[in-house]
Design an enzyme around this catalytic site. Structure first.
Site, PDB file in Angstrom:
ATOM      1  N   SER A 159      21.431 -70.292 -35.545  1.00 56.02           N
ATOM      2  CA  SER A 159      22.028 -69.968 -34.583  1.00 56.02           C
ATOM      3  C   SER A 159      22.813 -68.507 -34.698  1.00 56.02           C
ATOM      4  O   SER A 159      23.555 -68.299 -33.918  1.00 56.02           O
ATOM      5  CB  SER A 159      23.257 -71.246 -34.515  1.00 56.02           C
ATOM      6  OG  SER A 159      23.773 -71.629 -35.753  1.00 56.02           O
ATOM      7  N   HIS A 202      28.560 -68.064 -36.262  1.00 53.66           N
ATOM      8  CA  HIS A 202      28.490 -68.054 -34.772  1.00 53.66           C
ATOM      9  C   HIS A 202      29.133 -66.624 -34.072  1.00 53.66           C
ATOM     10  O   HIS A 202      28.537 -65.716 -33.588  1.00 53.66           O
ATOM     11  CB  HIS A 202      28.951 -69.237 -33.994  1.00 53.66           C
ATOM     12  CG  HIS A 202      27.882 -70.333 -33.880  1.00 53.66           C
ATOM     13  ND1 HIS A 202      28.038 -71.459 -32.896  1.00 53.66           N
ATOM     14  CD2 HIS A 202      26.968 -70.436 -34.941  1.00 53.66           C
ATOM     15  CE1 HIS A 202      26.961 -72.309 -33.265  1.00 53.66           C
ATOM     16  NE2 HIS A 202      26.475 -71.926 -34.511  1.00 53.66           N
TER      17      HIS A 202
END
Length: 314
Positions: free
Chosen positions: A218, A264
């Protein structure tokens, strides 16, 4: 009456015509000629051309004189096939299988810790490759990036905590990756993916607790989210459908337990920076500018990791 006489046979005799043979295979007769060099060629040597047929040498010469197709950002047209995206997905799936195989207990795929057990638990392989600043392991040894295990900043982007974690990231990679690879080309897309993933992992190292491990693609995926926003804006395309998806993912980042906020956001920021380098490089010496921009980002990330290491060991 005057008579004229001449030598017998001077008007009827001449060279005997011969059948043309292939210039590459003299034992084969042919009446077909290369439309480019006009040399006779046999069926084995014929290569289809826009008009007629050409010989192998003329085809090779034509390929050398034609510039390969390039994308708007200087990448190769082979990116339209999505080979890099497919290889990255295959690599992540392979590492997931190795991770499950490394867990002798057999509960990493569907049980364990994180998000009600659906995210899966850690395995010996995730423990080995996760981003980890500095921590003491159950056997009494100390490990982590600060202890010289720099490989963790790379391996973490190919590891996942369970099948759901893997499937969510691979779905996003499949959707975003093919589009970006098609417009950037294979090499530029791969550079974007790796630098964004590294940027997210460095952010985890910088801003997370030293003993808190983190894995997942991610970090790179959020870099692709930022990149597709930048790239589509540069191409003048509609981005209204991208913004809501990005917002939803950011909401999940801040509200769902167990998600690495630093990873992230780090991937998002570094992915945007790399995309800006790729999208806005001047046409003159574009490849040099893009390579230099990527190298500067890479050196900056390594420098930040070195500073963090010094702080942990100081």
């Amino acid at each position: 009456m005057t008579e004229r006489s001449g030598q017998a046979g001077d008007a009827t005799e001449g060279p005997v015509p011969t059948t043309p043979v292939c210039y590459r295979h003299p034992d084969r007769e042919t009446y077909i000629r290369c439309t480019r060099c006009d040399r006779p060629i046999c069926p084995e040597c014929m290569r289809d051309a826009s008009v007629g047929h050409q010989c192998p040498e003329c085809v090779a010469e034509g390929r050398r004189s034609v510039r390969p197709a390039r994308t708007a950002f200087g990448g190769g047209a082979a990116g339209r096939q999505g080979y890099v995206t497919k290889v990255l997905i295959a690599l992540n799936v392979l590492v997931m299988l190795l991770s499950i195989a490394s867990d002798r207990g057999g509960d990493a795929a569907a049980g364990g810790s994180g998000f009600g057990g659906l995210m899966g638990g850690s395995t010996p392989l995730t423990n080995w490759g996760a981003v980890l600043g500095q921590a003491m392991f159950p056997d009494g040894t100390v490990g982590g990036v600060a202890e010289g295990q720099w490989y963790r900043l790379v391996t973490a982007m190919f590891l996942h905590y369970g099948l759901v974690h893997l499937l969510l990231n691979m779905w996003a990679l499949w959707v975003l990756g093919r589009t970006l690879e098609a417009v950037l080309g294979p090499l530029r897309f791969l550079a974007l993916y790796l630098i964004a993933g590294l940027g997210g992992n460095v952010a985890v190292y910088l801003f997370s607790a030293p003993n808190q491990p983190a894995v997942g693609a991610s970090t790179a995926i959020f870099g692709l989210f930022a990149a597709i926003f930048v790239i589509m804006r540069r191409l003048g395309r509609d981005i209204s459908a991208i913004v809501p998806i990005l917002v939803i993912n950011l909401i999940f980042t801040f509200t769902v337990p167990g998600i690495s906020v630093a990873g992230h956001l780090g991937g998002l920021v570094v992915g945007a920076m790399m995309a800006l380098v790729l999208a806005y490089a001047p046409r003159m010496r574009r490849t040099v500018f893009q390579a230099a921009g990527g190298a500067i980002l890479l050196v900056a990330l390594i420098g930040l990791a070195v500073v963090r290491t010094a702080a942990l060991l100081g």
